[in-house]
Design an enzyme around this catalytic site. Structure first.
Site, PDB file in Angstrom:
ATOM      1  N   GLU B  63     -27.889 -53.638   6.316  1.00  0.00           N
ATOM      2  CA  GLU B  63     -29.109 -54.443   6.478  1.00  0.00           C
ATOM      3  C   GLU B  63     -28.910 -55.888   6.040  1.00  0.00           C
ATOM      4  O   GLU B  63     -29.537 -56.802   6.574  1.00  0.00           O
ATOM      5  CB  GLU B  63     -30.274 -53.814   5.705  1.00  0.00           C
ATOM      6  CG  GLU B  63     -30.836 -52.547   6.334  1.00  0.00           C
ATOM      7  CD  GLU B  63     -30.115 -51.274   5.909  1.00  0.00           C
ATOM      8  OE1 GLU B  63     -29.062 -51.377   5.228  1.00  0.00           O
ATOM      9  OE2 GLU B  63     -30.586 -50.178   6.255  1.00  0.00           O
ATOM     10  N   PHE B 125     -39.061 -39.543  -0.686  1.00  0.00           N
ATOM     11  CA  PHE B 125     -37.708 -39.827  -0.213  1.00  0.00           C
ATOM     12  C   PHE B 125     -37.646 -41.218   0.430  1.00  0.00           C
ATOM     13  O   PHE B 125     -38.475 -41.561   1.259  1.00  0.00           O
ATOM     14  CB  PHE B 125     -37.276 -38.760   0.800  1.00  0.00           C
ATOM     15  CG  PHE B 125     -35.911 -39.039   1.387  1.00  0.00           C
ATOM     16  CD1 PHE B 125     -34.782 -39.037   0.573  1.00  0.00           C
ATOM     17  CD2 PHE B 125     -35.763 -39.326   2.733  1.00  0.00           C
ATOM     18  CE1 PHE B 125     -33.537 -39.308   1.102  1.00  0.00           C
ATOM     19  CE2 PHE B 125     -34.511 -39.602   3.267  1.00  0.00           C
ATOM     20  CZ  PHE B 125     -33.397 -39.589   2.446  1.00  0.00           C
ATOM     21  N   GLN B 126     -36.686 -41.994   0.033  1.00  0.00           N
ATOM     22  CA  GLN B 126     -36.497 -43.372   0.510  1.00  0.00           C
ATOM     23  C   GLN B 126     -37.732 -44.232   0.276  1.00  0.00           C
ATOM     24  O   GLN B 126     -38.038 -45.124   1.070  1.00  0.00           O
ATOM     25  CB  GLN B 126     -36.064 -43.399   1.983  1.00  0.00           C
ATOM     26  CG  GLN B 126     -34.667 -42.825   2.162  1.00  0.00           C
ATOM     27  CD  GLN B 126     -34.029 -43.161   3.507  1.00  0.00           C
ATOM     28  OE1 GLN B 126     -34.714 -43.274   4.512  1.00  0.00           O
ATOM     29  NE2 GLN B 126     -32.722 -43.305   3.514  1.00  0.00           N
ATOM     30  N   LYS B 175     -45.357 -45.235   7.598  1.00  0.00           N
ATOM     31  CA  LYS B 175     -45.076 -44.530   8.853  1.00  0.00           C
ATOM     32  C   LYS B 175     -46.345 -44.023   9.521  1.00  0.00           C
ATOM     33  O   LYS B 175     -46.449 -44.045  10.751  1.00  0.00           O
ATOM     34  CB  LYS B 175     -44.128 -43.364   8.554  1.00  0.00           C
ATOM     35  CG  LYS B 175     -43.466 -42.820   9.804  1.00  0.00           C
ATOM     36  CD  LYS B 175     -42.359 -41.838   9.467  1.00  0.00           C
ATOM     37  CE  LYS B 175     -41.721 -41.289  10.734  1.00  0.00           C
ATOM     38  NZ  LYS B 175     -40.645 -40.327  10.435  1.00  0.00           N
ATOM     39  N   MET B 491     -13.320 -71.063  -6.012  1.00  0.00           N
ATOM     40  CA  MET B 491     -14.217 -71.888  -6.835  1.00  0.00           C
ATOM     41  C   MET B 491     -14.317 -71.315  -8.247  1.00  0.00           C
ATOM     42  O   MET B 491     -14.361 -72.064  -9.226  1.00  0.00           O
ATOM     43  CB  MET B 491     -15.594 -71.992  -6.185  1.00  0.00           C
ATOM     44  CG  MET B 491     -16.463 -73.077  -6.769  1.00  0.00           C
ATOM     45  SD  MET B 491     -15.730 -74.726  -6.635  1.00  0.00           S
ATOM     46  CE  MET B 491     -16.513 -75.362  -5.157  1.00  0.00           C
TER      47      MET B 491
END
Lengths: 180, 596
Positions: B63, B125-126, B175, B491
Site C-alpha cells: 500500500e 479482524f483487520q 463495509k 547521507m
C-alpha cells in the site's frame, strides 16, 4: 552554546510566555475535539484549560474555550493552526480583544466539624459560594468566578478540611452587544 | 452477490455505497487509482471490476507504493492522486505516504475500507482506528457511518484535498455502508463548504507595501518554493514574468525547482543546507526578500537567529500558519500565489520602476565565481555528481520527469539536474521518505505514458520499495531506476563522518543484491556500470529500452555532498567543496563540540 552534535539546529528561545484565552467555533462533528487536542499535543503547545459544549444545536456548532500559554509567536501559530482546520469556523483571541469575561465553576468538598465548619461557611459567604450538599461532617460548595478567585477560595479551604475539587475549566464571552 | 446497481434501477441516483465511491471518482475526473484489495473493500473492487472502462486501477505490491505512486501522479499533473486500500494493515501501510503528502502539500484522496459499523471498537479482524491513526497525518479525514452522508463526504474530500494548501484526506468507509443503498448526488460547483473557505486573493494594501519595498531594494532576492508549483502553471508563468520585469536574482527550495528555469540568467540555484554558495550568501546579505510559496523550513534557514539579519521580508503564502512560524516577516500576504503575483505585477508595472541593482549583481557574480558545486574529476571511479551531470546531458531536450529517493543522491540531483518546467521534479522534501522515488515514478509514468520517467535513486532507499518493480512490469511502465550505488546510506555516513567521529554505525550494507539479476527476475532490464568511460553509452541504451530498467551505477563510496551549511551555522558560514579537507571540515563542525 554547548550542545551535542545533531542534524537539527537546537536553539533556545528566550521570549517570555503569555497566557491567552481563545474561543473557537467548530462544526460539531465526530472527532473534532480529538483534532483540537491532537493539534496541541502533536505540536507541543500547552493547554491550561479546555472546555467544550454544543452551543447551537440546529447548526451543529460547538464552542471551545482554550486557555494556553506560550511566546507571542507560538500563540499566533496556535491561532493560525486552529483556524486552518477544516471544521473550524472562527478563532477569536479573547485576551487580545481585551473585552471578555471569563468564568469558571468549581465544586469544593470539605470535611470537618466545630470551628472549621463555621469558618468555612463564613468564607463561603464572603466568596458568594453556595452550599449544594451538606452532612453533619461535610459540605460541598459551588463557586463561580474567574480562575484567580477560585484558586484563592480553594487555598483558604485547604486548612479547613479540603477533600477534593472539581472544576469546569474556563468559559469566556465578549462584553457588549456583538457576538464573536 | 448481485450488484446493487441493478437491484435498484428505477432511480439512477439510487445506488450502493460502493457504486457511489466509484461514481464520485468518475464525476471528479479521476482516470486512474492506485490500490490493493482486501476484505473490507471487496464491494468497491467488485464495482471497479464492472466499471473498468471508466477507471483504471493500478495494482501495487504494497500500500505504501500506492500512496507514493498517487503522490507522483498528483505532483506531475496537478490533479489529486487517488488511493484505495483495505482496513487495518492496508490503512496503516498508507500512513507514510499520507504524512509525506501532508508535509509536501500534495492532494491525495485515500479511500480506506473499514470493518462493518457494528464491529467498530470490537477489535475485529483487520480493524484499526483509521481516522484516529491518520488524523495527524491528513489535512482532514472522515469515518462515514451512514450511507446518507457518503456522497456529500466524498465530494467534500475532493474539495478539501485540492483547495487552499493542498493535502491528503482519508475517507474511511465501513463495509456495511459500502453494501447499503442510498441516494447519490453529483458534485455541485455552487456548494460552498460551511467552514473551510481559504482566502485566495491577497490584501491590496499589503501588495502595495510589498511593491514599495521591492521598488526600493538595492540587494533584493526572490526565494520561491513548492507553493508556486501547487498554485498551477499560471503561477510559474507569473513568477518568470516578475523576474523579467524586476531583473531580481531568484533562488528556490527543493520543492520549488522548475518554477523558474535553471537555464534562466537570474537563477542562483537551490538554497539551503546543500544549496549553492551564491544563493545562500545572497539570502544572507539581501535587503529585501520576497518569499513566494515557501515556508522557511529548518533545512533552508540554517540558524534562525542569524538568518538574513538585515532584510525586510515579504511572504506570500496561502496558509496563514506558515507566516511567522519560524521567521518573523514584515509584509505577510495571505493568498494564492498566482492571484497575488498577478496583482503584484500589475501594481509594480503601473506604479514602480525596476531598481538599479548592478552592484548587487556584481557581488553575486563574485560568489558565483567560487563555483560551489565543483568536484574533483576522476577517470577511474564514477563520481555521483558526474553521473547525474551525464544523465542530465543525455536527456536534455527530452520530455523528462525526475523522481528521487532521499539522501545524498537527492541533493546531488537537485544540484546537478537542471529543471526548465514545473511539475517535472518529484521528491520527498518535508518528510524525507526513503523509498518514495520508485513508486512515485510509477505514478508519473501512468499519467505520462510516453514521457521519459527516471528515478534518481540510492542503493539503500530503492530497496525500501523495490517490490513495485513488479507493478511496473505488469502495467508496462518503462520507468528507469538510476541507482547511484555506493553501498552505504550515504547521507547517514556523511553525518557520521562529520559529526560522530567517523564511527559508521550501521550505515554500510554488507549484502547487496545483484541489481541486474534482480531486474531480470522481475522481467525488467538491468544495467551495470563501473567506469566513467562506459557511462554515456549505457545511459543512451537505458533511454532506448522500452521496459522498466534497474541501472546499477557504481559510484565512489565515500563521496560527501557539498557545499553544506554545517548545522548551527548561518548562511554565510558555508563549507565549500574546495575547502573541505579534513581540517576545515573538523573546524567547521567542531567549535569544541559546540555543534548542532
Amino acid at each position: 552554546m554547548n550542545q551535542p552534535a545533531s542534524a537539527y539546529f537546537m536553539e533556545e528561545r528566550h521570549d517570555s510566555n503569555e497566557t491567552h484565552t481563545l474561543s473557537v467555533l467548530v462544526q460539531n462533528e465526530p472527532g473534532v475535539l480529538a483534532r483540537v487536542i491532537g493539534l496541541f499535543s502533536g505540536r507541543g503547545y500547552n493547554i491550561e484549560s479546555l472546555t467544550v459544549s454544543e452551543t447551537e444545536a440546529q447548526k451543529h456548532v460547538s464552542r471551545i474555550t482554550i486557555v494556553t500559554t506560550g511566546t507571542p509567536m507560538v500563540i499566533q501559530q496556535i491561532k493560525h493552526q486552529l483556524d486552518r482546520m477544516v471544521p473550524v469556523y472562527r478563532v477569536v483571541d479573547m485576551t487580545l480583544t481585551g473585552r471578555s469575561i471569563e468564568r469558571e465553576l468549581a465544586m469544593v468538598k470539605l470535611r470537618g466539624t466545630g470551628e472549621h465548619r463555621i469558618e468555612a461557611l463564613r468564607m463561603a459567604e464572603a466568596f458568594r459560594a453556595r452550599v449544594i450538599d451538606a452532612t453533619t461532617e461535610s459540605f460541598v460548595f459551588e463557586i463561580t468566578g474567574n480562575s484567580a478567585k477560585i484558586n484563592q477560595f480553594i487555598d483558604l479551604m485547604r486548612p479547613l478540611g479540603l477533600v477534593e475539587v472539581s472544576r469546569t475549566g474556563v468559559a469566556a464571552i465578549g462584553r457588549g452587544a456583538e457576538g464573536m | 452477490m448481485t450488484t446493487a446497481a441493478s437491484d435498484t434501477s428505477h432511480d439512477p441516483n439510487q445506488m450502493t455505497g460502493a457504486a457511489m465511491i466509484v461514481r464520485a471518482m468518475i464525476d471528479h475526473g479521476v482516470k486512474h487509482i492506485f490500490g490493493y484489495p482486501g476484505g473490507a473493500v471487496l464491494p468497491i473492487y467488485d464495482e471497479l471490476f464492472m466499471q473498468q472502462e471508466h477507471l483504471q486501477h493500478i495494482l501495487v505490491r504494497h500500500e505504501q507504493g500506492a500512496g507514493h505512486a498517487a503522490e507522483g501522479y498528483a505532483r506531475s499533473t496537478g490533479k489529486p492522486g487517488v488511493v484505495l486500500v483495505t482496513s487495518g494493515p492496508g490503512a496503516t501501510n498508507m500512513v507514510t505516504p499520507l504524512a509525506d503528502a501532508l508535509m509536501d502539500s500534495i492532494p491525495l484522496v485515500c479511500i480506506t475500507g473499514q470493518v462493518p459499523t457494528h464491529l467498530i471498537g470490537n477489535d475485529a479482524f483487520q480493524e484499526c482506528d483509521t481516522v484516529g491513526i491518520t488524523r495527524p497525518c491528513t489535512k482532514h479525514n472522515w469515518l462515514v457511518r451512514d450511507i446518507k452522508d457518503l456522497a456529500r463526504v466524498l465530494h467534500e474530500a475532493f474539495y478539501v484535498a485540492t483547495s487552499g494548501r493542498p493535502g491528503p484526506v482519508v475517507v474511511d468507509v465501513p463495509k456495511d455502508v459500502q453494501f447499503a443503498t442510498g441516494t447519490y448526488h453529483p458534485p455541485r460547483k455552487a456548494d460552498v463548504h460551511v467552514s473551510y473557505t481559504p482566502r485566495l486573493k491577497g490584501d491590496a494594501a499589503q501588495i502595495r507595501k510589498a511593491v514599495a519595498l521591492l521598488a526600493g531594494a538595492k540587494r533584493p532576492i526572490i526565494y520561491s518554493g513548492g507553493g508556486v508549483i501547487n498554485s498551477g502553471n499560471e503561477a510559474s508563468k507569473l513568477l518568470r514574468e516578475l523576474v523579467e520585469v524586476t531583473d531580481f536574482p531568484i533562488t528556490s527550495t527543493l520543492m520549488g525547482l522548475g518554477a523558474y528555469p535553471a537555464s534562466g540568467k537570474n537563477w542562483l540555484g537551490m538554497l539551503g543546507m546543500h544549496g549553492t554558495y551564491e544563493a545562500n550568501m545572497a539570502m544572507h546579505d539581501c535587503d529585501v526578500m520576497l518569499c513566494i510559496g515557501a515556508r522557511f523550513d529548518d533545512r533552508i534557514t540554517g540558524r534562525t537567529d542569524a538568518f538574513s539579519p538585515n532584510s525586510k521580508k515579504i511572504h506570500i503564502d496561502i496558509d496563514p500558519s506558515s507566516i511567522n512560524k519560524n521567521i518573523r516577516v514584515d509584509v505577510p500576504i495571505i493568498g494564492d500565489v498566482a492571484s497575488v503575483l498577478g496583482d503584484l505585477l500589475s501594481v509594480f508595472k503601473a506604479e514602480a520602476k525596476k531598481p538599479r541593482i548592478d552592484p548587487w549583481w556584481f557581488e553575486i557574480g563574485r560568489w558565483r565565481a567560487r563555483n560551489s558545486l565543483a568536484y574533483k574529476k576522476n577517470n577511474d571511479v564514477i563520481l555521483p555528481q558526474f553521473a547525474i551531470q551525464r544523465l542530465y546531458e543525455a536527456v536534455r531536450g527530452r520530455d523528462t520527469y525526475i523522481t528521487t529517493e532521499v539522501g545524498q543522491h537527492q541533493m546531488w540531483a537537485a544540484q546537478f539536474f537542471g529543471f526548465e518546467q514545473p511539475k517535472r521534479w518529484m521528491t520527498s522534501g518535508g518528510l524525507g521518505t526513503m523509498g518514495y522515488g520508485l513508486p512515485a515514478a510509477l505514478g508519473v509514468q501512468v499519467a505520462h505514458p510516453d514521457s521519459l520517467v527516471i528515478d534518481i535513486a540510492g542503493d539503500a532507499s530503492v530497496q525500501m520499495t523495490m517490490q513495485e518493480m513488479s507493478t511496473a512490469v505488469q502495467y508496462e511502465l518503462p520507468i528507469k531506476i538510476f541507482i547511484l550505488n555506493n553501498n552505504h546510506m550515504g547521507m547517514v555516513r556523511q553525518w557520521q563522518q562529520l559529526l560522530h567521529g567517523n564511527r559508521l554505525s550501521h550505515s554500510y550494507s554488507e549484502a547487496m543484491p545483484d541489481f541486474v539479476k534482480l531486474a531480470d527476475a522481475y522481467g525488467a532490464v538491468g544495467f551495470q556500470v563501473f567506469k566513467p568511460a562506459d557511462l554515456d553509452g549505457a545511459i543512451m541504451e537505458m533511454i532506448k529500452v522500452k521496459k522498466p530498467v534497474l541501472f546499477d551505477c557504481r559510484v565512489a563510496s565515500l563521496e560527501n555532498c557539498f557545499p553544506m551549511i554545517p548545522s548551527g551555522k548561518a548562511h554565510n558560514e558555508m563549507l565549500l567543496p574546495a575547502e573541505a579537507n579534513d581540517e576545515t571540515t573538523a573546524a567547521a563542525f567542531a567549535g569544541g563540540k559546540a555543534l548542532v
